[in-house]
Structure formats: structure tokens, C-alpha cells
Design a protein around this motif. Structure first.
Motif, PDB file in Angstrom:
ATOM      1  N   ALA A   1      45.616  33.475  23.552  1.00 29.24           N
ATOM      2  CA  ALA A   1      44.659  34.616  22.614  1.00 29.24           C
ATOM      3  C   ALA A   1      43.391  34.299  22.348  1.00 29.24           C
ATOM      4  O   ALA A   1      42.569  35.003  22.379  1.00 29.24           O
ATOM      5  N   LEU A   2      43.191  32.723  21.936  1.00 27.23           N
ATOM      6  CA  LEU A   2      41.888  32.569  21.533  1.00 27.23           C
ATOM      7  C   LEU A   2      40.966  32.405  22.866  1.00 27.23           C
ATOM      8  O   LEU A   2      39.612  32.807  22.695  1.00 27.23           O
ATOM      9  N   LEU A   3      41.351  32.168  24.137  1.00 32.91           N
ATOM     10  CA  LEU A   3      40.817  32.307  25.295  1.00 32.91           C
ATOM     11  C   LEU A   3      40.340  33.605  25.331  1.00 32.91           C
ATOM     12  O   LEU A   3      38.996  34.001  25.874  1.00 32.91           O
ATOM     13  N   ILE A   4      41.236  34.431  25.395  1.00 29.97           N
ATOM     14  CA  ILE A   4      40.960  36.164  25.362  1.00 29.97           C
ATOM     15  C   ILE A   4      40.044  36.598  24.702  1.00 29.97           C
ATOM     16  O   ILE A   4      39.067  37.480  25.230  1.00 29.97           O
TER      17      ILE A   4
ATOM     18  N   TRP B   1      42.520  38.860  47.549  1.00 30.78           N
ATOM     19  CA  TRP B   1      42.200  39.893  46.741  1.00 30.78           C
ATOM     20  C   TRP B   1      41.132  39.694  45.848  1.00 30.78           C
ATOM     21  O   TRP B   1      40.123  40.173  45.450  1.00 30.78           O
ATOM     22  N   LEU B   2      40.944  38.173  45.494  1.00 32.24           N
ATOM     23  CA  LEU B   2      40.176  37.751  44.267  1.00 32.24           C
ATOM     24  C   LEU B   2      38.750  37.613  45.113  1.00 32.24           C
ATOM     25  O   LEU B   2      37.739  38.096  44.404  1.00 32.24           O
ATOM     26  N   PRO B   3      38.245  37.051  46.049  1.00 33.05           N
ATOM     27  CA  PRO B   3      37.151  37.163  46.523  1.00 33.05           C
ATOM     28  C   PRO B   3      36.580  38.638  46.689  1.00 33.05           C
ATOM     29  O   PRO B   3      35.291  38.903  46.529  1.00 33.05           O
ATOM     30  N   GLY B   4      37.440  39.335  47.236  1.00 38.56           N
ATOM     31  CA  GLY B   4      36.938  40.949  47.442  1.00 38.56           C
ATOM     32  C   GLY B   4      36.607  41.448  46.143  1.00 38.56           C
ATOM     33  O   GLY B   4      35.937  42.418  45.936  1.00 38.56           O
ATOM     34  N   ALA B   5      37.414  41.152  44.977  1.00 35.18           N
ATOM     35  CA  ALA B   5      36.894  41.505  43.646  1.00 35.18           C
ATOM     36  C   ALA B   5      35.764  41.304  43.074  1.00 35.18           C
ATOM     37  O   ALA B   5      35.374  41.745  41.821  1.00 35.18           O
ATOM     38  N   MET B   6      34.852  40.359  43.850  1.00 32.91           N
ATOM     39  CA  MET B   6      33.525  39.933  43.119  1.00 32.91           C
ATOM     40  C   MET B   6      32.560  41.179  43.236  1.00 32.91           C
ATOM     41  O   MET B   6      31.490  41.125  43.202  1.00 32.91           O
ATOM     42  N   LYS B   7      33.111  42.083  43.949  1.00 33.04           N
ATOM     43  CA  LYS B   7      32.213  43.480  43.931  1.00 33.04           C
ATOM     44  C   LYS B   7      31.955  44.125  42.701  1.00 33.04           C
ATOM     45  O   LYS B   7      31.338  44.734  42.308  1.00 33.04           O
ATOM     46  N   ALA B   8      32.947  43.654  41.536  1.00 31.47           N
ATOM     47  CA  ALA B   8      32.886  43.931  40.251  1.00 31.47           C
ATOM     48  C   ALA B   8      31.441  43.651  39.610  1.00 31.47           C
ATOM     49  O   ALA B   8      31.130  42.480  40.043  1.00 31.47           O
ATOM     50  N   PRO B   9      30.997  44.150  38.775  1.00 33.84           N
ATOM     51  CA  PRO B   9      29.941  43.605  37.725  1.00 33.84           C
ATOM     52  C   PRO B   9      30.129  42.350  37.167  1.00 33.84           C
ATOM     53  O   PRO B   9      31.378  41.905  37.000  1.00 33.84           O
ATOM     54  N   THR B  10      29.302  41.464  37.197  1.00 32.29           N
ATOM     55  CA  THR B  10      29.501  40.150  36.808  1.00 32.29           C
ATOM     56  C   THR B  10      30.279  39.849  35.531  1.00 32.29           C
ATOM     57  O   THR B  10      30.957  38.913  35.466  1.00 32.29           O
ATOM     58  N   PRO B  11      29.783  40.735  34.397  1.00 32.69           N
ATOM     59  CA  PRO B  11      30.868  40.319  33.309  1.00 32.69           C
ATOM     60  C   PRO B  11      32.378  40.676  33.553  1.00 32.69           C
ATOM     61  O   PRO B  11      33.141  39.638  32.779  1.00 32.69           O
ATOM     62  N   VAL B  12      32.657  41.569  34.365  1.00 27.54           N
ATOM     63  CA  VAL B  12      34.155  41.532  34.993  1.00 27.54           C
ATOM     64  C   VAL B  12      34.552  40.135  35.455  1.00 27.54           C
ATOM     65  O   VAL B  12      35.570  39.774  35.295  1.00 27.54           O
ATOM     66  N   SER B  13      33.729  39.706  36.406  1.00 23.68           N
ATOM     67  CA  SER B  13      34.101  38.434  37.073  1.00 23.68           C
ATOM     68  C   SER B  13      34.513  37.298  36.162  1.00 23.68           C
ATOM     69  O   SER B  13      35.377  36.512  36.227  1.00 23.68           O
ATOM     70  N   ALA B  14      33.492  37.332  35.144  1.00 22.17           N
ATOM     71  CA  ALA B  14      33.301  36.105  34.088  1.00 22.17           C
ATOM     72  C   ALA B  14      34.487  36.357  33.343  1.00 22.17           C
ATOM     73  O   ALA B  14      35.140  35.414  32.924  1.00 22.17           O
ATOM     74  N   TYR B  15      34.797  37.475  32.960  1.00 28.72           N
ATOM     75  CA  TYR B  15      36.196  37.388  32.042  1.00 28.72           C
ATOM     76  C   TYR B  15      37.270  37.589  32.586  1.00 28.72           C
ATOM     77  O   TYR B  15      38.384  36.728  32.388  1.00 28.72           O
ATOM     78  N   LEU B  16      37.638  38.439  33.699  1.00 20.68           N
ATOM     79  CA  LEU B  16      38.915  38.539  34.485  1.00 20.68           C
ATOM     80  C   LEU B  16      39.061  37.532  35.219  1.00 20.68           C
ATOM     81  O   LEU B  16      40.458  36.801  35.344  1.00 20.68           O
ATOM     82  N   HIS B  17      38.139  36.869  35.997  1.00 18.85           N
ATOM     83  CA  HIS B  17      38.663  35.965  37.209  1.00 18.85           C
ATOM     84  C   HIS B  17      38.370  34.603  36.756  1.00 18.85           C
ATOM     85  O   HIS B  17      38.032  33.700  37.860  1.00 18.85           O
ATOM     86  N   SER B  18      37.981  34.307  35.690  1.00 16.55           N
ATOM     87  CA  SER B  18      37.703  32.962  35.137  1.00 16.55           C
ATOM     88  C   SER B  18      38.776  32.308  34.060  1.00 16.55           C
ATOM     89  O   SER B  18      39.403  31.326  34.118  1.00 16.55           O
ATOM     90  N   ALA B  19      38.935  33.410  33.179  1.00 15.85           N
ATOM     91  CA  ALA B  19      39.469  32.969  32.080  1.00 15.85           C
ATOM     92  C   ALA B  19      40.855  33.871  31.716  1.00 15.85           C
ATOM     93  O   ALA B  19      41.835  33.149  30.844  1.00 15.85           O
ATOM     94  N   THR B  20      40.910  34.908  32.048  1.00 19.83           N
ATOM     95  CA  THR B  20      42.147  35.759  31.546  1.00 19.83           C
ATOM     96  C   THR B  20      42.951  36.295  32.712  1.00 19.83           C
ATOM     97  O   THR B  20      44.188  35.709  32.682  1.00 19.83           O
ATOM     98  N   MET B  21      42.818  37.601  33.354  1.00 17.32           N
ATOM     99  CA  MET B  21      43.675  38.105  34.497  1.00 17.32           C
ATOM    100  C   MET B  21      44.172  36.999  35.384  1.00 17.32           C
ATOM    101  O   MET B  21      45.547  37.066  35.598  1.00 17.32           O
ATOM    102  N   VAL B  22      43.533  36.253  35.944  1.00 17.84           N
ATOM    103  CA  VAL B  22      44.142  35.440  36.968  1.00 17.84           C
ATOM    104  C   VAL B  22      44.856  34.196  36.440  1.00 17.84           C
ATOM    105  O   VAL B  22      45.764  33.751  37.192  1.00 17.84           O
TER     106      VAL B  22
END
Length: 769
Positions: free
Chosen positions: A80-83, A227-248
Motif C-alpha cells: 500500500a505504501l509503494l502504491i 507482453w511486458l516489453p510490448g507494454a512499453m508502448k505506453a506513456p512513460t508514467p504508466v511504465s514507471a508506475y505499473l511496470h516497476s512497482a505495482t501491477m507486475v
């Protein structure tokens, strides 16, 4: 806790009517949502450190065991603190990154929706509620990954991510329901006490397999990683949030949360060791060949997720402590590197590593943030990453098995790759000579470079005070996973030992690899020749085959002709009912028990058969409609004869209205019917007669069955007590079928939204073509 989950959902929905106002003047309000939530969970640290877990229960669908149950312990508090904490940095960063974007409000609506969904996942104490939020993360991430919807690559990446994670969610739901059925509860806190019951069940391997598919797809474990490298098409804030600390890390959270319930078995530990071990080495090596900064970070993220899965597979107390610490370590430095990459892309309009260099001269604060993150990623002494890597080596070296050295070697190889990849993303763009084309590059607004600088600095500060930080954030998280006191206390210095030597050797070899590794398009092309046997190609083949099968099925069974639908439904019903009658044994008709027919019943049946004959032989549409109404009125009389006047009136009303509507429609249709071929007429006659014979046999079967009144008695006794209605039929339709009515309402609402969207659709001339 429920309020914190709903806060993001409510704010997200408010952006629909007030989005334009937020874009114009009040965008500063958006980051306040994660700030306040972060402060809320910070204030609960003393309670959790004292060993008290917070629980909240809200009834939702108690009859089905689905309730809004939330539980805050050490593990859920860490996530929760990370999110909310990293979410705060991302919201400030994204507010500037997307400034002026026409879909600015839409982006933050999706981001708030995702944040609430992630909080729901980590706080849920009911596995079915957890699944609801789990799927909501997939849906919201689909919108975020495909945010640049005018790009086909973005749309394809979003569909790929949704397909893989959605498929995993399907299997996860099956595993959760199966586990809850065996344990007799859907409460996670109660499942902790059902470990032996679940593990000893014959279907335990099936449950574990289903849970693994759900976790591996979400956390991009091999072979679902692509699917994760392909998801890098998203804006960088999305990659920084979803694909580093939260969703994955949702999959990692799921594995950690269920370790006390399903873990400590050979199936659990060995599977996680194999999958996690292969994923971390595979992705770490792949990261060295990438030339796109986000590609490097994507594969290093996959590798880090493999490390966490690997540690959970080890399952020892040292490994769980290492996992709890590495979750925080990785989130800090990877979110920093993603945001730095976004700044580079934003200012230079390229992420190609072969074209970047010397940016420290024009982006010095960004360089400091990247340097701190790269050093933490490399595990330099005095950084938090150094503590994390030490703990990984302690976990492998103290693992009591013949494979200890091999497991340690895998960890060393992985960390060497991560050291080099971290330097490639964090140092390479800033070192060397500044290309002439970048001479005019300048710092963006402070709200873009201050958040990564803060997160990068935390990696250093936490490394200097690991004992204090570990006690606050990681101690109770590790305890929640192992369900016992780990007595964890991190230290910055353990003396000269094997672990220290491995850490230093990893750092030195990683630096050497960084200097000697020269990524290029040629090397990348050589690696991508192996794509012919890659999991992505295999899944693509399966996807295309599924599409072909779907097209064939659609053309065969859903060809748009109502008569085709009718005959297929009737034939299927005949086969099903006929099979049931066949296995039920012979029908013994008691002719004496049958009521003799009266003359008026015979007359009504004769009229009905005559009307039916006219319908199937006439060529006049009007005659056919009138004859159909005659059949309806004959049935009305049957209902009257058998004391069902309410049904008779309903039938009379509907039949009259239908006849009138048919006659009105006849104005738009030819007067006469084109008779179909004799073969089709014969086919339809056989199907119709077969259906009538089967229904007659069922009626005769019912007559020889004993009269059971439990259902009618239940409704008679409970109609007023439970449904507060004296008319049994009405209460069945309104109250007891409430769930069915709810779904019908949902379907109508979706249809209304679709119709409204079509009405409001404004296409450009090129789009109309």
C-alpha cells in the motif's frame, strides 16, 4: 480501508464531468489523492509494527460468501505504501509529462482507477473480492497501455497484455473458487489455518497450477513474459508506475500472500525455483542486447520479478526476508530509471542508446537521479541495493541442498546482468560526448525531475540506515509471509565473508560487462532471429488458429438468419432431452389415471391442428398471421379450461399485440411467401415433429413421477416472510429473481451506452470511408 479504495474510484468518476476544469486550472488536485492516501498508511505503521493487524468487514453478497473484507498487515502495508508513495511521484511527474495532452483528464482517470484496483488487491481479505480487483487492474492497465490509441502498436500491445493477463485471471478464478470450496471459507485470514487441509487434498496440484498461471501471467514470468516489453508502448508514467512497482508485482504479492496457505511443498517450491530461476537469467541476458532504454528496463524488470519468484521458491526464512527487502529496493531504483528515461525521451525525442550520450551537461539533476538509481541497482556498498543483493546471496548460500552452488551461480549471473543493464540505462546516456543535435536540450519543469531525484536519493538514504528502514517497512512484511517472527534486523556491515566477496565480484564483473558490451541494432537483430521459437510466436500461432476457429464457428452457427438459430437450438434441445429420456428407462403409462377428453377440448385441438395446417401450406403472409393468432387463442381457451385465467389473459394480450404488429409489418413485406425447397420443408417438419414427440414423452414421464411439493411449499412459506409480498408469482419474479433482473438491467444499460455512443459518434470524412 474501504474508503481509501473508493477514493480513487470516486475521483476517477468525477473526472468525467469535471475533466475540462481539471485540465485547465485544477490539475494540482490530482496528486493530492495519492499524497493523502500515502499519509494515511504512514500513520498506521506504529500499529502494524506493534503486531496488530487491522480488519474491516462490509457485507456485499453474504449469501455467496462475497464480502468487502479488508486486512492491513505488514505485507499489505508495504505494498500500500509503494502504491501510494510511488503513485505520488508518478502523479506529479505525469502532470507535467502530459501537460497539454488532449486526453489529460482521461489519462488520470485511468491512473486513479488502477491505483484503487491495486489497493483493493493488496488489502482484500476475501479471495473473491481480491479477484474482482485483480481483474480491474487488468482492465485499467489495458486502457493505460493503449492510451495512445491512434497508434496501432499501442493498441496491439494493450490487447496482448489484456489477453495474457485476462487468460491468467480466468485460471486464477478457478483456483481460488476450488481452494475456497475445499477449505470451506473465502477469507484469507481463515485460509491460513487450513494449510494442511488444502495441501493434503487430492486436487492440491490442480489448485497450485491454476494459481501459478494467474500469478505468472501478471508478473511476466517465462513463457508469459513477452507482453511486458510490448507494454512499453505506453506513456512513460504508466511504465514507471505499473511496470516497476505495482501491477507486475501483483503476481508476486499473490504468491507471497498464499505461501502460508499453499507453500512449503515440493510442487510449490520447485516450480517457483525453476520458473523464477530461468526467468531471471533469461531476461537479464536479454537486457544486455537491447538498444531502446525502455526495452532494457523492461527486461531487467522481468529479471527482477524472476528473482522475487526464485526467492519465494527457496522458501527459507532468509529468502523471504530477501524478497521483502528486494520488493522495496527494486521499486525505488526502477521507478527512478523509468522516469529518467521518460525525461530523456521527452527532451531528446529518442530512446535509442546508440544515439545518446553526454546528457549530464544539460540534464545534470536528472543525471544525479539516474546515477543514484544505477548504483542501487548495481548493489554498491552504502546503497539499499547492496543490502538487497547481500540478502539474496545469503538466501542461496544457506539453502540446505546439493544445488546450493548452482543456485548461487544463477543469482550471481543474474545480478551481473542487472548491474550492466542498470548502468546502460542510468549512465550510458549521460556519459561521453554530447551529440551536436542535443546541444539545445534543457531541463524540464522541476515537477518532472524532482520525483526521480527523491526516489533515487531514498535508495542511498535507506542504504545508510538499513536497520531503521528494515524495521519499519520490511520486518512485518516478512513476518506476514512466513506467519512467524523472523527476528529480522538489517545491518550495513556483516564483516568480510563469502557474501561480501560475491557482492563485490558481482559489481566488478558487471562493470566490466558494461564497458565491453556494445549493444547495437545488428546484435539485436541476431538475437531476434530466435523469435521463430519464442513463446510470443507460439502464442501468436495459437491466437491465429483461435481466430480461424472462431470465424468458422461464427459463419456456421451465427450467420445472422433467425431460422438458422431456431433450428440449431431446437436440434440441440432434442438431442439433450432425448438422451435424458433414453437413459431414464421406459415410460409406463397408466391410462386409467388420465382424465378423459371432453368434446370442447377435442374441438379446440381440431381447430388448433387446422390452423397449423394452414400456416405450413399457405403462401399468403396475412393468412399465416391470422392462423397463428388462432393457435394463440386456442391456447388461451386451454388455460381457461384448466383454471389458469391469469395466464389466459396474459396470452390473449400478447397474442393480440403480436398479431397487430405483424399486420403492420406486412405493409413493408411482399404479400406472398416464397416457398422454400421441398428438402428444407421436410427437414423442418422432421425437427418440429421430433420436438413435439419429445415434449409429449416428457409430459407422460412427469405424470408417473411422485408429486413433490418442496419448492412450492418453500415459496408459499417464505414469500411474505422473506420477500414481503403476498402474491407468490410476483415475489418470484421481483425478489427471488433479483439477481437475474440485475444482470438483465446490466445488459440493457450496456446496450443503452452503445446506442448513445453511436448517436453521439462524429466521424471524419476519411473515417467514414
Amino acid at each position: 480501508m474501504l474508503f481509501t479504495v473508493l477514493t480513487g474510484l470516486i475521483t476517477s468518476s468525477l473526472l468525467i464531468p469535471f475533466g475540462k476544469l481539471v485540465k485547465a486550472k485544477w490539475s494540482i488536485v490530482l496528486p493530492l489523492v495519492p499524497v493523502l492516501l500515502f499519509v494515511f498508511y504512514l500513520l498506521h505503521i506504529p500499529t502494524i509494527l506493534g503486531g496488530t493487524n487491522l480488519v474491516q468487514h462490509v457485507d456485499w453478497v453474504p449469501s455467496l460468501g462475497v464480502n468487502l473484507d479488508f486486512r492491513l498487515d505488514g505485507l499489505s502495508l508495504l505494498f500500500a505504501l509503494l502504491i501510494t508513495g510511488i503513485g505520488t511521484a508518478i502523479f506529479f511527474y505525469g502532470r507535467t509529462y502530459l501537460k497539454g495532452h488532449p486526453y489529460f483528464d482521461r489519462f488520470f482517470a485511468y491512473l486513479l482507477l488502477f491505483m484503487s484496483a491495486m489497493l483493493g488487491v493488496v488489502l482484500s481479505n476475501n479471495i473473491l473480492t481480491l479477484f474482482v480487483f485483480w481483474e480491474l487492474t487488468s482492465i485499467s492497465s489495458f486502457f493505460l497501455i493503449g492510451f495512445n490509441n491512434d497508434s496501432k502498436a499501442s493498441r496491439d500491445s494493450a490487447l496482448s497484455a489484456l489477453s495474457i493477463t485476462g487468460l491468467g485471471g480466468f485460471f486464477l478464478l478457478a483456483g481460488l473458487i476450488y481452494m475456497g470450496h475445499i477449505a470451506g471459507t473465502f477469507m484469507i485470514s481463515e485460509l491460513f489455518t487450513k494449510h494442511d487441509l488444502i495441501v493434503d487434498h487430492p486436487q492440491y496440484p490442480l489448485i497450485v497450477g491454476l494459481i501459478f498461471i494467474g500469478a505468472f501471467t501478471k508478473s511476466a514470468q517465462f513463457p508469459f513474459h513477452f507482453w511486458l516489453p510490448g507494454a512499453m508502448k505506453a506513456p512513460t508514467p504508466v511504465s514507471a508506475y505499473l511496470h516497476s512497482a505495482t501491477m507486475v508485482k501483483a503476481g508476486i504479492y499473490l504468491l507471497a500472500r498464499f505461501t502460508p496457505i499453499l507453500g512449503h511443498t515440493e510442487i510449490w517450491n520447485n516450480t517457483l525455483l525453476i520458473v523464477g530461476g530461468f526467468t531471471m537469467v533469461f531476461a537479464a541476458i536479454h537486457a544486455l542486447f537491447r538498444v531502446d532504454l525502455k526495452g532494457i528496463l523492461a527486461y531487467s524488470t522481468i529479471s527482477a520479478l524472476g528473482v522475487l519468484t526464485f526467492l519465494l521458491g527457496l522458501g527459507t526464512q532468509e529468502a523471504i526476508i530477501a524478497a521483502a527487502v528486494f520488493i522495496l529496493v527494486h521499486a525505488l531504483y526502477k521507478a527512478t530509471l523509468f522516469m529518467v528515461t521518460g525525461i530523456i525521451d521527452h527532451e531528446t525525442h529518442t530512446r535509442d542508446l546508440t544515439k545518446l550520450g553526454g546528457l549530464r551537461k544539460v540534464l545534470f539533476p536528472v543525471f544525479i537521479a539516474a546515477l543514484l538509481a544505477a548504483l542501487s541497482s548495481a548493489g554498491l556498498p552504502s546503497t539499499f541495493g547492496f543490502i538487497g543483493k547481500d540478502l539474496i546471496y545469503e538466501a542461496t548460500l544457506h539453502y540446505k541442498t546439493n544445488w546450493t552452488l548452482w543456485l548461487t551461480a544463477l543469482a550471481v549471473i543474474t545480478n551481473i546482468g542487472l548491474v550492466a543493464a542498470g548502468f546502460m540505462a542510468g549512465l550510458k546516456p549521460f556519459t561521453g560526448k554530447l551529440p551536436p543535435g542535443f546541444a539545445n536540450v534543457h531541463l524540464p519543469y522541476p515537477s518532472m525531475w524532482i520525483p526521480p531525484l527523491i526516489l533515487g536519493s531514498l535508495g542511498l538514504i535507506f542504504g545508510v540506515f538499513p536497520g531503521y528502514i528494515g524495521d519499519i517497512f520490511n520486518y512485518q512484511a516478512a513476518n506476514a509471509i512466513v506467519q512467524t517472527d523472523t527476528a529480522m534486523h538489517l545491518k550495513i556491515w556483516h564483516g568480510f565473508n563469502t557474501v561480501l566477496l560475491l557482492s563485490l565480484a558481482t559489481l566488478l564483473i558487471g562493470i566490466v560487462v558494461y564497458f565491453f558490451n556494445k549493444p547495437s541494432e545488428r546484435k539485436l537483430a541476431a538475437v531476434e532471429r530466435l523469435n521463430s521459437i519464442a513463446p510470443q510466436r507460439i502464442f501468436s500461432i495459437i491466437g491465429r488458429s483461435t481466430m480461424r476457429l472462431s470465424n468458422w464457428y461464427t459463419q456456421t452457427f451465427h450467420n445472422g438468419y433467425l431460422r438458422s438459430y431456431h433450428i440449431k437450438i431446437i436440434v440441440f434441445a432434442e438431442i439433450l432431452l432425448g438422451y435424458k429420456l433414453w437413459i431414464s428407462g421406459p415410460i409406463h403409462i397408466k391410462w386409467d389415471s388420465l382424465t378423459p377428453l371432453s368434446w370442447y377440448e377435442v374441438g379446440i385441438v381440431a381447430m388448433l391442428l387446422g390452423a397449423l395446417y394452414i400456416i405450413v401450406t399457405t403462401r399468403s403472409r396475412l393468412t399465416s398471421v391470422v392462423s397463428t393468432s388462432v393457435i394463440g387463442y386456442c391456447i388461451c381457451l386451454m388455460f381457461v379450461f384448466y383454471s389458469a385465467p391469469d395466464l389466459a389473459m396474459t396470452q390473449f394480450t400478447i397474442d393480440t399485440l403480436t398479431t397487430v404488429l405483424f399486420v403492420l409489418v406486412l405493409y413493408k413485406l411482399p404479400s406472398f411467401i416464397n416457398i422454400t425447397s421441398r428438402w428444407l420443408q421436410l427437414r423442418d417438419a422432421v425437427v418440429a415433429l421430433g420436438f413435439g414427440v419429445i415434449l409429449s414423452l416428457i409430459a407422460l414421464r412427469v405424470l408417473q413421477e411422485p408429486n413433490v411439493t418442496e419448492i412450492s411449499s418453500f415459496y408459499g412459506e417464505n414469500s411474505y416472510l422473506l420477500a414481503k409480498g403476498k402474491n407468490v408469482v410476483n415475489t418470484i419474479l421481483v425478489d427471488f429473481r433479483g439477481l437475474d433482473t440485475m444482470f438483465e438491467t446490466v445488459v440493457l444499460s450496456i446496450a443503452a451506452i452503445g446506442v448513445y455512443s453511436l448517436i453521439r459518434l462524429r466521424l471524419k470524412s476519411s473515417e467514414k470511408e
